[in-house]
Design an enzyme around this catalytic site. Structure first.
Site, PDB file in Angstrom:
ATOM      1  N   LYS A   1     -27.662  46.171  18.227  1.00  0.00           N
ATOM      2  CA  LYS A   1     -27.010  45.069  17.523  1.00  0.00           C
ATOM      3  C   LYS A   1     -27.628  44.811  16.155  1.00  0.00           C
ATOM      4  O   LYS A   1     -26.989  44.239  15.279  1.00  0.00           O
ATOM      5  CB  LYS A   1     -27.037  43.807  18.379  1.00  0.00           C
ATOM      6  CG  LYS A   1     -26.104  43.917  19.577  1.00  0.00           C
ATOM      7  CD  LYS A   1     -25.944  42.595  20.311  1.00  0.00           C
ATOM      8  CE  LYS A   1     -24.960  42.735  21.456  1.00  0.00           C
ATOM      9  NZ  LYS A   1     -25.485  43.622  22.531  1.00  0.00           N
TER      10      LYS A   1
HETATM   11  C1  LIG Z   1     -24.549  44.371  23.385  1.00  0.00           C
HETATM   12  C2  LIG Z   1     -25.081  45.558  24.074  1.00  0.00           C
HETATM   13  C3  LIG Z   1     -24.226  46.505  24.705  1.00  0.00           C
HETATM   14  C4  LIG Z   1     -22.722  46.327  24.751  1.00  0.00           C
HETATM   15  O1  LIG Z   1     -22.102  46.460  23.499  1.00  0.00           O
HETATM   16  P1  LIG Z   1     -20.634  45.874  23.267  1.00  0.00           P
HETATM   17  O2  LIG Z   1     -20.394  46.022  21.799  1.00  0.00           O
HETATM   18  O3  LIG Z   1     -20.686  44.418  23.677  1.00  0.00           O
HETATM   19  O4  LIG Z   1     -19.697  46.654  24.097  1.00  0.00           O
HETATM   20  C5  LIG Z   1     -24.811  47.623  25.273  1.00  0.00           C
HETATM   21  N1  LIG Z   1     -26.148  47.803  25.286  1.00  0.00           N
HETATM   22  C6  LIG Z   1     -26.998  46.922  24.711  1.00  0.00           C
HETATM   23  C7  LIG Z   1     -28.456  47.164  24.782  1.00  0.00           C
HETATM   24  C8  LIG Z   1     -26.497  45.767  24.081  1.00  0.00           C
HETATM   25  O5  LIG Z   1     -27.354  44.889  23.528  1.00  0.00           O
END
Ligand SMILES: *Cc1c(COP(=O)(O)O)cnc(C)c1O
Length: 461
Positions: free
Chosen positions: A107
């Site tokens: 993120k």
């Molecule tokens: C947020 C997140 C996901 C999922 O991603 P999306 O965009 O919500 O589908 C997967 N793995 C980790 C470690 C995350 O922080």
């Protein structure tokens, strides 16, 4: 480049407006009116490093010029590797590590960009923003690190007291910046979320304090993620196309991959991997989008009951028919279930294949990869790798590229249970003695409002 809503009842806007708007006024999500196509430029793009490539892709979407290029460089200066992402090869697939940002989660790639874009847009419009959010763990620290020390912005992050891991809490409360306020709420995550929702619905308070969000439907987040799919396709898919395998929660990350595919990068299909919260895997299998109850798992960032970004995919599935999107989403919110028409189902699997992975399969994958190569996968990334192993044969000659979305050291207890080792990262080790910056409040709206009102207004700050 103009942006339109998936429900087609919002007047078109430019890139900056789309980013500041977040959710469209008609309740839909924003998308470019037409997706730019890479076409014959593919060979020219192949020689670029990540930041140059990012600058080119973003320019196609209306974020161009000297400011843009500078801002992209600044956003990724805090990353541990110059090229933002890193490739590793496992025996049956490639791995694309997306966790080299400040909080060791994918993120960061989107949020570091968003923080800088917000600051730049606010300076141009003379605006300010008080960002308010609730977190059950991971998103909070990535958002805090994106906003800390940025001008014209402040962030208030609520989390349930005693219910996030010690490590996750340290990642938030050790940030030493005047514009960051962590609130430890005496209640559950649902209480935190309810407080945030109620405050956003209080339009007078919202306007008086310029409240905003940095949630996963923001267009800048989607766009920043599209870049690494194109980059992977150019670097790993020279003779074949690639198949990105994506551990999925809110459908934000995988939608970015779908967009890269529509742009014409050599991506033949995408694999959507879920944990036991398999609403999306079921949707891609059956065409029925049906809410379930959340199960709490060892891959908490994928524990969801509805995936906000799916609406963007539906817009293309329904051939850009905003009325059809509106009807489908309305039905889902009212009845907890919506179905595709038979003709719509026909093409559902062309682009995206859903796979559900359970806890045992995830554990077995972490163990096997560790034994074979010494590589330690985090639980989220392992769900993707398990999905690639499970359906590998279906992929033919395409090259699977599994997205590694978090560093394993973020989940030490789970990994210790599985491989008997404690994965570490120097940045997390250093947190233990850092200073703590946190305010405890009861789960009451009055207390939250009073806390926010206690700060000087941002324009005078
Ligand atoms: C947020 C997140 C996901 C999922 O991603 P999306 O965009 O919500 O589908 C997967 N793995 C980790 C470690 C995350 O922080």
């Amino acid at each position: 480049m103009r942006y339109v809503s998936t429900r087609t009842n919002t007047s078109p806007m430019d890139f900056g407006e789309a980013v500041l708007t977040g959710l469209a006024p008609d309740g839909g999500l924003l998308l470019p009116r037409s997706v730019p196509h890479i076409g014959s430029r593919l060979p020219d793009l192949q020689s670029l490093d990540y930041l140059e490539f990012c600058t080119q892709v973003l320019a196609d979407f209306g974020f161009a010029g000297e400011d843009a290029s500078l801002l992209i460089r600044r956003a990724y200066a805090s990353f541990d590797c110059k090229d933002v992402v890193r490739f590793e090869s496992l025996s049956h697939a490639y791995l694309m590590e997306l966790f080299h940002g400040p909080t060791l989660a994918f993120k960061d790639i989107a949020l570091q960009f968003l923080g800088h874009v917000f600051e730049w847009l606010l300076a141009r419009t003379g605006g300010v923003l008080n960002i308010l959010g609730a977190t059950s763990g991971d998103t909070g620290s990535a958002a805090i690190h994106a906003v800390k020390s940025r001008a014209r912005m402040r962030i208030f992050m609520l989390y349930p007291k005693g219910r996030v891991s010690r490590l996750q809490e340290r990642q938030m409360i050790s940030v030493d910046a005047a514009n960051v306020s962590c609130l430890s709420v005496d209640g559950s995550f649902d209480d935190c979320q309810a407080l945030v929702k109620t405050l956003f619905a209080d339009l007078t308070f919202k306007a008086a304090h310029q409240l905003g969000a940095v949630n996963s439907v923001n267009w800048a987040r989607i766009l920043a993620q599209t870049v690494y799919y194109g980059y992977a396709a150019l670097n790993l898919g020279r003779s074949n196309s690639i198949v990105p395998v994506v551990p999925t929660g809110n459908f934000g990350n995988i939608f970015s991959g779908y967009l890269a595919m529509r742009m014409g990068f050599p991506i033949s299909r995408l694999v959507l991997a879920t944990n036991e919260n398999d609403i999306l895997a079921r949707f891609f299998e059956t065409g029925v989008y049906k809410r379930g109850t959340v199960q709490y798992t060892e891959s908490p960032s994928m524990d969801i009951q509805s995936a906000s970004n799916l609406e963007r995919f539906l817009y293309y599935l329904f051939a850009e028919d905003g009325e059809r999107v509106t009807r489908f989403m309305k039905r889902f919110y009212e009845c907890g279930e919506a179905r595709l028409e038979p003709a719509e189902r026909d093409h559902l699997n062309d682009a995206i294949r859903g796979v559900r992975i359970n806890r045992e399969e995830m554990h077995a994958t972490i163990k096997a990869v560790h034994e074979q190569s010494g590589y330690v996968l985090d639980p989220h990334s392992a769900i993707g790798v398990a999905a690639a192993r499970k359906i590998g044969r279906e992929l033919g000659h395409a090259t699977p590229v599994c997205l590694a979305t978090a560093h394993p050291a973020k989940f030490p207890e789970t990994l210790h249970k599985i491989i008997g080792e404690w994965p570490r990262h120097p940045r997390l080790d250093a947190l233990v003695d850092g200073r703590a910056q946190v305010t405890e409040i009861p789960a009451e709206l009055g207390a939250l409002k009073a806390h926010i009102e206690g700060y000087p207004s941002l324009s005078d700050a």
